[in-house]
Design an enzyme around this catalytic site. Structure first.
Site, PDB file in Angstrom:
ATOM      1  N   HIS A 105      59.939  17.827 -11.520  1.00  0.00           N
ATOM      2  CA  HIS A 105      58.862  18.019 -12.498  1.00  0.00           C
ATOM      3  C   HIS A 105      59.398  18.753 -13.712  1.00  0.00           C
ATOM      4  CE1 HIS A 105      58.846  21.372  -9.623  1.00  0.00           C
ATOM      5  NE2 HIS A 105      58.463  22.173 -10.619  1.00  0.00           N
TER       6      HIS A 105
ATOM      7  N   GLN B 291      63.263  26.714  -7.747  1.00  0.00           N
ATOM      8  CA  GLN B 291      62.379  25.543  -7.648  1.00  0.00           C
ATOM      9  C   GLN B 291      61.488  25.721  -6.439  1.00  0.00           C
ATOM     10  OE1 GLN B 291      64.382  21.768  -7.143  1.00  0.00           O
ATOM     11  NE2 GLN B 291      62.480  20.594  -7.298  1.00  0.00           N
TER      12      GLN B 291
HETATM   13  P1  5GP Z   1      58.752  25.194  -9.794  1.00  0.00           P
HETATM   14  O1  5GP Z   1      59.058  26.622  -9.478  1.00  0.00           O
HETATM   15  O2  5GP Z   1      58.917  24.320  -8.576  1.00  0.00           O
HETATM   16  O3  5GP Z   1      59.484  24.690 -10.985  1.00  0.00           O
HETATM   17  O4  5GP Z   1      57.225  25.166 -10.232  1.00  0.00           O
HETATM   18  C1  5GP Z   1      56.182  24.734  -9.418  1.00  0.00           C
HETATM   19  C2  5GP Z   1      54.893  24.930 -10.174  1.00  0.00           C
HETATM   20  O5  5GP Z   1      53.867  24.274  -9.467  1.00  0.00           O
HETATM   21  C3  5GP Z   1      54.464  26.390 -10.332  1.00  0.00           C
HETATM   22  O6  5GP Z   1      54.355  26.716 -11.725  1.00  0.00           O
HETATM   23  C4  5GP Z   1      53.120  26.466  -9.607  1.00  0.00           C
HETATM   24  O7  5GP Z   1      52.171  27.292 -10.264  1.00  0.00           O
HETATM   25  C5  5GP Z   1      52.689  25.012  -9.585  1.00  0.00           C
HETATM   26  N1  5GP Z   1      51.863  24.659  -8.438  1.00  0.00           N
HETATM   27  C6  5GP Z   1      52.074  25.024  -7.148  1.00  0.00           C
HETATM   28  N2  5GP Z   1      51.122  24.507  -6.348  1.00  0.00           N
HETATM   29  C7  5GP Z   1      50.289  23.800  -7.163  1.00  0.00           C
HETATM   30  C8  5GP Z   1      49.103  23.031  -6.919  1.00  0.00           C
HETATM   31  O8  5GP Z   1      48.618  22.885  -5.803  1.00  0.00           O
HETATM   32  N3  5GP Z   1      48.526  22.451  -7.998  1.00  0.00           N
HETATM   33  C9  5GP Z   1      49.033  22.573  -9.270  1.00  0.00           C
HETATM   34  N4  5GP Z   1      48.378  21.965 -10.251  1.00  0.00           N
HETATM   35  N5  5GP Z   1      50.153  23.286  -9.531  1.00  0.00           N
HETATM   36  C10 5GP Z   1      50.763  23.894  -8.490  1.00  0.00           C
END
Ligand code: 5GP
Length: 126
Positions: free
Chosen positions: A109, A103
């Site tokens: 999310h 994460q």
């Molecule tokens: P996790 O690994 O936390 O499940 O996924 C986080 C997601 O957030 C990733 O797919 C990454 O590309 C996305 N993300 C990171 N920073 C930003 C941002 O500033 N804006 C948007 N729209 N997505 C982001």
């Protein structure tokens, strides 16, 4: 579970401090496009209130918030044309939690990914 850090990037998007390509929202949740999409549809759905991860949301969100969040997820799937119930070819919904779940952003999310064959369920790596 770590305490919620309100400097995380999704908290900043919710406060309007940084831009995001918003696709839908309701009273309880916001949907916007992932900045680094892995598929033609890659939408992130987040609750508007502060929850670190899935377990935090499941344990501490109210029934209206959970319903609102789930309804927005379904609305996004239909609007993106990936919901099999309305003729789409399907999607994958993923939530990552903690270090083993990789994460990156500590605000709960759900990733909604579709518009292409998503492949094997997991790609495990060391
Ligand atoms: P996790 O690994 O936390 O499940 O996924 C986080 C997601 O957030 C990733 O797919 C990454 O590309 C996305 N993300 C990171 N920073 C930003 C941002 O500033 N804006 C948007 N729209 N997505 C982001």
């Amino acid at each position: 579970m770590p305490a919620y850090d309100d400097s995380n990037i999704f908290a900043r998007i919710l406060r309007g401090e940084i831009p995001a390509t918003r696709v839908a929202e309701n009273d309880h949740a916001l949907a916007f496009r992932d900045i680094a999409p892995r598929a033609p549809t890659h939408v992130l759905v987040i609750p508007k209130r502060a929850y670190v991860d899935f377990a935090d949301f499941a344990a501490n969100a109210g029934a209206d918030e959970i319903t609102g969040f789930m309804r927005l997820c379904a609305e996004v799937c239909a609007a993106e044309g990936v919901d099999p119930a309305s003729g789409g070819k399907g999607f994958r919904a993923i939530t990552n939690a903690g270090p083993d779940g990789v994460q990156e952003v500590p605000h709960f999310h759900l990733h909604i990914i579709g518009g292409r064959m998503t492949g094997p369920m997991l790609s495990l790596r060391d």
